[in-house]
Design an enzyme around this catalytic site. Structure first.
Site, mmCIF file in Angstrom:
data_model
loop_
_atom_site.group_PDB
_atom_site.id
_atom_site.type_symbol
_atom_site.label_atom_id
_atom_site.label_comp_id
_atom_site.label_asym_id
_atom_site.label_seq_id
_atom_site.Cartn_x
_atom_site.Cartn_y
_atom_site.Cartn_z
ATOM 1 C CG HIS A 99 25.274 35.685 -20.555
ATOM 2 N ND1 HIS A 99 25.613 36.347 -19.406
ATOM 3 C CD2 HIS A 99 23.923 35.612 -20.568
ATOM 4 C CE1 HIS A 99 24.518 36.672 -18.740
ATOM 5 N NE2 HIS A 99 23.464 36.234 -19.423
ATOM 6 C CB SER A 410 40.493 12.968 -43.759
ATOM 7 O OG SER A 410 40.484 14.204 -43.083
ATOM 8 C CG HIS A 414 44.082 17.124 -42.391
ATOM 9 N ND1 HIS A 414 42.987 16.545 -42.973
ATOM 10 C CD2 HIS A 414 43.621 18.218 -41.726
ATOM 11 C CE1 HIS A 414 41.906 17.244 -42.671
ATOM 12 N NE2 HIS A 414 42.262 18.270 -41.931
#
Length: 502
Positions: A99, A410, A414
């Site tokens: 599936h 962070s 980024h």
């Protein structure tokens, strides 16, 4: 409540009772009261040193024990079972379910539809079949120059930090150690300046396109992160007693293996499945082609001329809603191409046994769990070197401040990556990650469970990706349609899409 060692020094038993002893035992000898007090003070001071040494030794022994246990666990898997994958290869395990494999086939069918659509449009417009990759060729333009810039960056990280570690591991003896420490600091500063300045200068001078810039910025960010931590016995970072320089082979292996945490040894798999390596690299290339088709068919026609039209709130909202689908596709492709295919390919080539690069983030019902499971490689580094160090600096208190420091580091990294790759400053990622993401991390915590919270998390991801794709695409084309007549600082940091509507 007094420590056990203090009670024993006073003659108390383990439960606090006074032990029977001869009269006068444990009391200072006659005429030696001052000497007894000096001895007591020295004992108290020595306790702190001994306790620190015991904790460091225990931490080192525990780390080595866990590494050895993981290595033995990996070796215990029989070689004839190549399907026995590492604990982080969730998607490979899920692909065994029919599936779930059908969902994978649906994504491949979507790529086929994009290819057929491109061919059909070219046939109608040009009268002939054309399958051009203009966006892909543009994105990877000047690739040889990017690779030539990568080589000195890597060699600098390979040689300079390793030599600094060797200098710091030598015995601390007089003025020679001070000179070595000063030389090590100078080398690290020079290495850091070169690693930060070289890719920026090359990207600006030669106007590197986005994909070529990605090679430089990821080398810059990851190498700066791993080179900034000096391995010690049982932990990382710092000069001083207990520091231990790694062997050159283990340091070289660390630079290539898919982890940001240094260990003397890692769990290793018994052999390399080269067909698995080739499959992952082929899938990563397919994801790059997929992303190019999504951008060229779903984003470029919408945003290329948006800056030429008058601004309206309706147009902005509609563009964000339109960008949610390509945005979430881009998110899934980046995850599958990098965190699954790319890292697993390198892990397999290096026989790296710890494949915990991600966990089942798609089942998250809170943003705190999503941030922990989306990118385990970076999360482990942030937890070890930002969160835990923050708690140590704050004396074990103010966990909220340490968590905020994690979000700040962070978010800034980024945003720097986006700024470097796209060539302009537009703090969309910074605001979404630090402000919205920080609030969601505290509001949607782990106590929230149930399918409704998972639906809410996915809804927020859809909207966040739509905002990023829409605003960054508008800014990209606005800076090309409305160039600055004169370069100024405020002109560089002010979004051009706010004023470029001709």
């Amino acid at each position: 409540m007094e420590p056990k060692a203090t009670r024993l020094r006073r003659g108390e038993g383990p439960r606090g009772e006074q032990e029977d002893r001869p009269s006068g035992e444990g009391e200072p000898p006659s005429g030696g009261a001052e000497s007894w007090e000096v001895l007591e003070v020295g004992t108290h001071r020595g306790e702190g040193v001994v306790k620190t040494q015991l904790l460091e030794h225990a931490q080192g022994q525990l780390t080595e024990l866990l590494d050895r246990a993981m290595w033995e666990a990996v070796r215990s898997y029989p070689p004839q079972e190549p399907e026995g994958l590492g604990p982080g290869e969730w998607l490979d395990e899920l692909m065994e379910v029919q599936h779930f494999r059908t969902i994978y086939h649906m994504f491949i069918a979507g790529l086929c539809v994009f290819i057929i659509s491109t061919l059909a449009i070219d046939l109608i417009d040009e009268g002939r079949l054309m399958l051009e990759f203009d966006l892909l060729i543009f994105s990877f333009g000047q690739l040889p120059l990017a690779l030539m810039t990568w080589v000195p960056m890597f060699l600098s990280t390979l040689l300079v930090p390793y030599q600094v570690l060797r200098l710091g591991a030598r015995p601390r003896a007089g003025g020679a150690w001070v000179l070595r420490a000063g030389l090590g600091c100078v080398l690290l500063v020079a290495h850091t300046v070169g690693l930060c300045a070289l890719p920026v200068l090359v990207a600006l001078k030669y106007q590197l396109p986005p994909a070529s810039r990605c090679i430089l910025v990821f080398e810059q960010v990851t190498r700066r992160g791993v080179a900034g931590r000096a391995p010690r016995k049982g932990s990382s970072g710092g000069w001083g007693e207990g520091m231990q320089a790694p062997s050159f082979s283990s340091y070289l292996y660390f630079l290539f293996c898919p982890t940001l945490i240094y260990r003397k040894t890692y769990p290793r798999t018994p052999n390399v499945r080269w067909n698995y390596v080739a499959k992952n690299f082929a899938q990563a290339l397919g994801c790059v082609l997929y992303a190019c088709f999504i951008l060229s068919r779903l984003c470029v026609p919408v945003f290329a001329n948006m800056s030429r039209e008058p601004f309206s709130t309706r147009a902005l909202v509609l563009s964000i809603m339109h960008a949610t689908l390509p945005g979430i596709f881009m998110l899934l492709l980046i995850f599958f191409a990098f965190l699954h295919c790319w890292l697993n390919a390198f892990a397999e080539m290096l026989r790296f046994g710890d494949r915990m690069f991600y966990r089942d983030w798609w089942n998250s019902t809170s943003f705190s769990n999503y941030y922990r499971t989306w990118n385990v490689v970076v999360h482990d580094w942030l937890y070890s070197y930002v969160y835990q160090d923050g708690l140590w600096l704050l004396g074990g208190r103010a966990r909220g401040a340490a968590m905020l420091a994690v979000f700040l580091v962070s978010a800034v990294v980024h945003e720097y990556i986006f700024c470097f790759v796209l060539g302009f400053f537009y703090p969309v990622m910074l605001i979404l990650f630090l402000v919205i993401g920080g609030l969601m991390n505290f509001m949607m915590h782990d106590r929230h469970t149930g399918p409704a919270w998972n639906v809410l998390m996915w809804t927020m991801l859809f909207l966040g990706q739509g905002i990023q794709v829409s605003l960054y695409c508008q800014e990209w084309y606005a800076r090309r349609h409305c160039p600055l007549p004169q370069t100024t600082f405020w002109g560089l940091v002010t979004p051009r899409s706010w004023s470029c509507h001709t």
